[in-house]
Design a protein around this motif. Structure first.
Motif, PDB file in Angstrom:
ATOM      1  N   UNK A  77      -2.877  15.180  -0.842  1.00 11.76           N
ATOM      2  CA  UNK A  77      -1.856  14.128  -0.765  1.00 11.76           C
ATOM      3  C   UNK A  77      -0.765  14.294  -1.826  1.00 11.76           C
ATOM      4  N   UNK A 115       1.424  11.666  -3.826  1.00  9.94           N
ATOM      5  CA  UNK A 115       1.824  10.302  -4.177  1.00  9.94           C
ATOM      6  C   UNK A 115       2.298  10.301  -5.628  1.00  9.94           C
ATOM      7  N   UNK A 116       2.597   9.116  -6.134  1.00 12.42           N
ATOM      8  CA  UNK A 116       3.114   9.012  -7.505  1.00 12.42           C
ATOM      9  C   UNK A 116       2.116   9.580  -8.511  1.00 12.42           C
ATOM     10  N   UNK A 117       0.825   9.311  -8.268  1.00 13.43           N
ATOM     11  CA  UNK A 117      -0.213   9.740  -9.201  1.00 13.43           C
ATOM     12  C   UNK A 117      -0.274  11.259  -9.341  1.00 13.43           C
ATOM     13  N   UNK A 134       5.013  18.714  -9.871  1.00 11.99           N
ATOM     14  CA  UNK A 134       6.424  19.041 -10.149  1.00 11.99           C
ATOM     15  C   UNK A 134       6.563  19.859 -11.435  1.00 11.99           C
ATOM     16  N   UNK A 149      -0.787  13.566   3.709  1.00  7.32           N
ATOM     17  CA  UNK A 149      -0.149  12.297   3.360  1.00  7.32           C
ATOM     18  C   UNK A 149       0.904  12.496   2.281  1.00  7.32           C
ATOM     19  N   UNK A 150       2.059  11.872   2.496  1.00  5.33           N
ATOM     20  CA  UNK A 150       3.095  11.868   1.462  1.00  5.33           C
ATOM     21  C   UNK A 150       3.854  10.546   1.527  1.00  5.33           C
ATOM     22  N   UNK A 151       4.082   9.921   0.382  1.00  7.50           N
ATOM     23  CA  UNK A 151       4.924   8.721   0.374  1.00  7.50           C
ATOM     24  C   UNK A 151       6.257   9.053  -0.288  1.00  7.50           C
ATOM     25  N   UNK A 152       7.047   8.049  -0.640  1.00  6.87           N
ATOM     26  CA  UNK A 152       8.404   8.333  -1.127  1.00  6.87           C
ATOM     27  C   UNK A 152       8.404   9.049  -2.486  1.00  6.87           C
ATOM     28  N   UNK A 153       7.249   9.056  -3.170  1.00 10.61           N
ATOM     29  CA  UNK A 153       7.154   9.857  -4.401  1.00 10.61           C
ATOM     30  C   UNK A 153       7.398  11.331  -4.085  1.00 10.61           C
ATOM     31  N   UNK A 156       9.489  12.411  -1.876  1.00 14.76           N
ATOM     32  CA  UNK A 156      10.935  12.629  -1.743  1.00 14.76           C
ATOM     33  C   UNK A 156      11.538  12.949  -3.107  1.00 14.76           C
ATOM     34  N   UNK A 157      11.103  12.206  -4.121  1.00 21.50           N
ATOM     35  CA  UNK A 157      11.559  12.465  -5.490  1.00 21.50           C
ATOM     36  C   UNK A 157      11.164  13.860  -5.935  1.00 21.50           C
ATOM     37  N   UNK A 169      13.932  16.680  -6.652  1.00 18.47           N
ATOM     38  CA  UNK A 169      13.906  17.196  -8.025  1.00 18.47           C
ATOM     39  C   UNK A 169      13.770  18.709  -8.063  1.00 18.47           C
TER      40      UNK A 169
END
Lengths: 142, 109
Positions: free
Chosen positions: B22, B24-26, B32, B56-60, B62-63, B67
């Motif tokens: 996945x 996500x932000x975590x 990155x 699974x990917x959320x808007x994190x 996209x960042x 980036x």
């Protein structure tokens, strides 16, 4: 929405590792309704966005608790409520503008609310500065 | 750093970064940082972000993508996304990523 059929209440500390716990738990609960892959993917994403917002923004300065409530009704409407007691949002309308973010690291896209809005049928955001955030979102499954 | 979240290889000027699991932000931060390290280390002509194993990917995400696109631009490298799932594609489309970044690979469920 007719009769409430089942519900789940979950409280998690605002640790980023719980983002996946929250969305997975909601997905398992909603799986009782035999949703499509797309529906479950949409719901997981919306939950992830809301919980991440609470962790990154609401509890930016201190750790706190996040409430995640899920209910479904006999007409297959799923209602998800996500609440925190964090720093709140001063201007909800501005915060919901696509690409708007208060983050300065350049790593947040500002698309969280846009995702919730697009992937769910209905989204309501209630907040005041220092009063936390309450999000209620709905999706009617096929 | 969770080394299992990313596999990176560089050959013939192509830096391939395959994300496992996945986004996500975590888990975005170690991913990155590692990709940026490799971009600066190898100075490739092309950075290929392989999403074929991301369910699974959320808007994190996209960042993370924007980036890394910027990091690649900084050193004059091209940047492409490879094989996102249908769910990941949906969020890429919502953000209009395909206007900026080429997406390759077959559409998969």
């Amino acid at each position: 929405m007719k009769n409430k059929e089942n519900q789940m209440k979950l409280y998690l500390p605002s640790l980023s590792i719980n983002e996946s716990v929250a969305r997975s738990a909601v997905a398992v609960f909603v799986a009782q309704l035999n949703p499509t892959i797309e529906e479950i993917s949409d719901i997981k994403c919306a939950v992830s966005e809301a919980v991440t917002n609470s962790i990154v923004h609401g509890y930016k300065f201190c750790q706190g608790e996040i409430y995640i409530g899920v209910k479904y009704y006999s007409d297959r409407t799923v209602v998800i409520e996500i609440k925190d007691k964090g720093c709140g949002i001063e201007d909800v309308k501005l915060a919901m503008t696509p690409l708007f973010t208060t983050d300065t690291t350049g790593e947040r896209s500002g698309m969280g609310f846009a995702v919730m809005q697009t992937f769910m049928d209905n989204l309501e955001v209630y907040s005041k500065k220092d009063k936390g955030v309450r999000i209620v979102m709905e999706k009617k499954l096929k | 750093m969770n080394t299992e979240s990313l596999v990176v290889s560089c050959e013939n000027g192509i830096l391939k970064a395959r994300v496992l699991g996945d986004i996500d932000h975590h888990c975005a931060k170690p991913i990155r940082e590692k990709i940026d390290d490799y971009i600066f280390k190898y100075k490739p002509d092309l950075v290929l972000l392989d999403l074929s194993l991301v369910e699974f990917m959320d808007s994190s995400g996209l960042g993370l993508i924007l980036g890394r696109f910027n990091t690649a631009n900084e050193i004059g490298a091209d940047f492409k996304i490879y094989s996102p799932s249908r769910g990941v594609r949906k969020i890429l489309e919502l953000a209009g990523i395909e206007r900026l970044i080429k997406i390759e690979g077959e559409l998969r469920g």
